[in-house]
Design an enzyme around this catalytic site. Sequence first.
Site, PDB file in Angstrom:
ATOM      1  N   ASP A  55       0.852  -1.205   0.000  1.00 14.26           N
ATOM      2  CA  ASP A  55       0.000   0.000   0.000  1.00 14.26           C
ATOM      3  C   ASP A  55       0.890   1.258   0.000  1.00 14.26           C
ATOM      4  O   ASP A  55       0.854   2.040   0.944  1.00 14.26           O
ATOM      5  CB  ASP A  55      -0.958   0.001   1.203  1.00 14.26           C
ATOM      6  CG  ASP A  55      -0.252  -0.001   2.553  1.00 14.26           C
ATOM      7  OD1 ASP A  55       0.941  -0.413   2.615  1.00 14.26           O
ATOM      8  OD2 ASP A  55      -0.870   0.432   3.545  1.00 14.26           O
ATOM      9  N   ASP A  77       7.606   3.393   3.113  1.00 12.99           N
ATOM     10  CA  ASP A  77       8.415   2.200   3.363  1.00 12.99           C
ATOM     11  C   ASP A  77       8.047   1.080   2.401  1.00 12.99           C
ATOM     12  O   ASP A  77       8.894   0.251   2.050  1.00 12.99           O
ATOM     13  CB  ASP A  77       8.327   1.758   4.829  1.00 12.99           C
ATOM     14  CG  ASP A  77       6.913   1.623   5.337  1.00 12.99           C
ATOM     15  OD1 ASP A  77       6.015   2.315   4.838  1.00 12.99           O
ATOM     16  OD2 ASP A  77       6.688   0.799   6.235  1.00 12.99           O
ATOM     17  N   ASP A  78       6.796   1.061   1.900  1.00 17.28           N
ATOM     18  CA  ASP A  78       6.450   0.112   0.831  1.00 17.28           C
ATOM     19  C   ASP A  78       7.307   0.405  -0.398  1.00 17.28           C
ATOM     20  O   ASP A  78       7.743  -0.520  -1.100  1.00 17.28           O
ATOM     21  CB  ASP A  78       4.986   0.256   0.439  1.00 17.28           C
ATOM     22  CG  ASP A  78       4.032   0.025   1.594  1.00 17.28           C
ATOM     23  OD1 ASP A  78       3.507  -1.081   1.746  1.00 17.28           O
ATOM     24  OD2 ASP A  78       3.813   0.996   2.353  1.00 17.28           O
ATOM     25  N   ASN A  89      -2.448   2.766   3.571  1.00 18.09           N
ATOM     26  CA  ASN A  89      -1.838   4.069   3.854  1.00 18.09           C
ATOM     27  C   ASN A  89      -2.623   5.197   3.200  1.00 18.09           C
ATOM     28  O   ASN A  89      -2.705   6.308   3.730  1.00 18.09           O
ATOM     29  CB  ASN A  89      -0.392   4.099   3.369  1.00 18.09           C
ATOM     30  CG  ASN A  89       0.541   3.327   4.278  1.00 18.09           C
ATOM     31  OD1 ASN A  89       0.336   3.288   5.489  1.00 18.09           O
ATOM     32  ND2 ASN A  89       1.554   2.712   3.701  1.00 18.09           N
ATOM     33  N   THR A 142       2.748  -6.152   2.777  1.00 14.90           N
ATOM     34  CA  THR A 142       3.263  -5.038   3.585  1.00 14.90           C
ATOM     35  C   THR A 142       2.179  -3.972   3.804  1.00 14.90           C
ATOM     36  O   THR A 142       2.490  -2.819   4.077  1.00 14.90           O
ATOM     37  CB  THR A 142       4.506  -4.395   2.922  1.00 14.90           C
ATOM     38  OG1 THR A 142       4.129  -3.872   1.645  1.00 14.90           O
ATOM     39  CG2 THR A 142       5.630  -5.402   2.755  1.00 14.90           C
ATOM     40  N   ASN A 196       1.213   1.013  17.137  1.00 15.41           N
ATOM     41  CA  ASN A 196       1.596   2.339  16.654  1.00 15.41           C
ATOM     42  C   ASN A 196       0.378   3.152  16.218  1.00 15.41           C
ATOM     43  O   ASN A 196       0.483   4.354  16.003  1.00 15.41           O
ATOM     44  CB  ASN A 196       2.660   2.272  15.542  1.00 15.41           C
ATOM     45  CG  ASN A 196       2.166   1.564  14.288  1.00 15.41           C
ATOM     46  OD1 ASN A 196       1.035   1.088  14.219  1.00 15.41           O
ATOM     47  ND2 ASN A 196       3.017   1.505  13.278  1.00 15.41           N
ATOM     48  N   GLU A 203      -0.888  -2.402  15.704  1.00 20.50           N
ATOM     49  CA  GLU A 203      -0.067  -1.897  14.589  1.00 20.50           C
ATOM     50  C   GLU A 203      -1.005  -1.583  13.421  1.00 20.50           C
ATOM     51  O   GLU A 203      -2.015  -2.269  13.212  1.00 20.50           O
ATOM     52  CB  GLU A 203       0.970  -2.979  14.227  1.00 20.50           C
ATOM     53  CG  GLU A 203       1.912  -2.622  13.094  1.00 20.50           C
ATOM     54  CD  GLU A 203       1.318  -2.844  11.730  1.00 20.50           C
ATOM     55  OE1 GLU A 203       1.678  -2.107  10.791  1.00 20.50           O
ATOM     56  OE2 GLU A 203       0.456  -3.733  11.586  1.00 20.50           O
ATOM     57  N   PHE A 204      -0.621  -0.621  12.579  1.00 24.38           N
ATOM     58  CA  PHE A 204      -1.515  -0.090  11.541  1.00 24.38           C
ATOM     59  C   PHE A 204      -2.089  -1.159  10.601  1.00 24.38           C
ATOM     60  O   PHE A 204      -3.303  -1.216  10.375  1.00 24.38           O
ATOM     61  CB  PHE A 204      -0.776   0.988  10.718  1.00 24.38           C
ATOM     62  CG  PHE A 204      -1.610   1.564   9.606  1.00 24.38           C
ATOM     63  CD1 PHE A 204      -2.586   2.512   9.866  1.00 24.38           C
ATOM     64  CD2 PHE A 204      -1.433   1.140   8.296  1.00 24.38           C
ATOM     65  CE1 PHE A 204      -3.369   3.030   8.841  1.00 24.38           C
ATOM     66  CE2 PHE A 204      -2.202   1.657   7.265  1.00 24.38           C
ATOM     67  CZ  PHE A 204      -3.177   2.602   7.536  1.00 24.38           C
ATOM     68  N   ASN A 205      -1.230  -2.001  10.008  1.00 26.45           N
ATOM     69  CA  ASN A 205      -1.717  -2.943   8.984  1.00 26.45           C
ATOM     70  C   ASN A 205      -2.762  -3.902   9.547  1.00 26.45           C
ATOM     71  O   ASN A 205      -3.705  -4.282   8.848  1.00 26.45           O
ATOM     72  CB  ASN A 205      -0.556  -3.751   8.384  1.00 26.45           C
ATOM     73  CG  ASN A 205       0.347  -2.897   7.522  1.00 26.45           C
ATOM     74  OD1 ASN A 205      -0.055  -1.835   7.048  1.00 26.45           O
ATOM     75  ND2 ASN A 205       1.577  -3.344   7.335  1.00 26.45           N
ATOM     76  N   HIS A 243       9.741   0.050   7.947  1.00 31.23           N
ATOM     77  CA  HIS A 243       9.163  -1.256   8.262  1.00 31.23           C
ATOM     78  C   HIS A 243       9.220  -2.274   7.119  1.00 31.23           C
ATOM     79  O   HIS A 243       9.698  -3.394   7.272  1.00 31.23           O
ATOM     80  CB  HIS A 243       7.687  -1.083   8.642  1.00 31.23           C
ATOM     81  CG  HIS A 243       7.409  -0.010   9.629  1.00 31.23           C
ATOM     82  ND1 HIS A 243       7.519  -0.193  10.985  1.00 31.23           N
ATOM     83  CD2 HIS A 243       7.008   1.291   9.465  1.00 31.23           C
ATOM     84  CE1 HIS A 243       7.187   0.918  11.623  1.00 31.23           C
ATOM     85  NE2 HIS A 243       6.874   1.838  10.724  1.00 31.23           N
ATOM     86  N   ASP A 244       8.636  -1.882   5.988  1.00 31.52           N
ATOM     87  CA  ASP A 244       8.255  -2.898   4.994  1.00 31.52           C
ATOM     88  C   ASP A 244       9.403  -3.647   4.331  1.00 31.52           C
ATOM     89  O   ASP A 244       9.281  -4.864   4.104  1.00 31.52           O
ATOM     90  CB  ASP A 244       7.341  -2.254   3.939  1.00 31.52           C
ATOM     91  CG  ASP A 244       6.004  -1.837   4.539  1.00 31.52           C
ATOM     92  OD1 ASP A 244       5.645  -2.360   5.616  1.00 31.52           O
ATOM     93  OD2 ASP A 244       5.321  -0.985   3.934  1.00 31.52           O
TER      94      ASP A 244
END
Length: 315
Positions: free
Chosen positions: A9, A13-14, A38, A123, A157, A163-165, A238-239
Amino acid sequence: MKKIILDCDPGHDDAMAILLAHGNPEIELVAITTVAGNQTLDKTSLNARRVATVAGIQDVPVAAGCDRPLTRELKTAGYIHGESGLDGPAFGEPTVPLDSRHAVDLIIELLMHSNGDITLVPTGPLTNIAMAVRKEPRIVAKVKEIILMGGAYTRGNTTPAAEFNIYVDPEAAEIVFRAGWPLTMVGLDLTHQALATPAVLERIAALGTPVARIAVQLMEFFRQTYRRNAGFDSPPVHDPCAVARVIDPNVMQCVNAFVAIETRGEYSSGMTVTDFSSRLGPTNAQVATKLDVDLFWDLMVDAIRRIGAPGVRAS
Ligand code: BDR
Ligand code: CA
């Protein structure tokens, strides 16, 4: 070659995950699929095509998938990734087209026609992957493994717990974590060790290529939003950690655990409840704990160096 489908997405970081997957010589990127997360699906899909264009990615399908979570309203992260989802650099009109297939169908098609040699690397929110396994459960036996960025065992986060995902689509995450395939959770405990420090950005900038410049601009924007919203001096990237695990499993240590997804908690929805002592159930995940920070950044810098100027892959 290690074949992967990157379900993402983009997202700053993706974008780095796409660059790592494309630039690393051991990875064969068989598809980039996009999901809402995102930003909205139209934006994440445009961003995937933008990154593919600047990196010179050709002959890899970029297909759009689900535009919202399975059952919930979409929540986006413009406060981290900006209005476009990839704020910072100025991108031209992408030349990489959008594939006409739905991402869910493409994932199923690629896995069912494979020899069991494709790793799924999600991701973003897990909506596409959950839809794919619901539509064609035989992909569970076909996939080599799934290495995802999402969750955490010590923190959240987006909420204190989540966490977001996973927070965006917990119902999808529950399907994916229960599916029974080999799964690695690369969560915040791990990715908060992958900080794009000024020293790292100097190494990338020193490559002096257009792709390197864009990567630095992305990370500079990411630094500002992470500083403003989360109090980080340097942003956690992150990703690409999930992609790095495919390239070299030694880049991180993992511990077996049972991971349950909280879908109902008033304060804990989207939490990845991680049981390292098998009280709640048998192991269903390898959970990433410790990153080899130097190896990770060496892989990232090397990939960007190899991309060079698109069309001119360095050896
Ligand atoms: C995850 O959320 C997104 O904002 C990032 O792209 C990453 O996949 C981190 O929580
Ligand atoms: Ca992401």
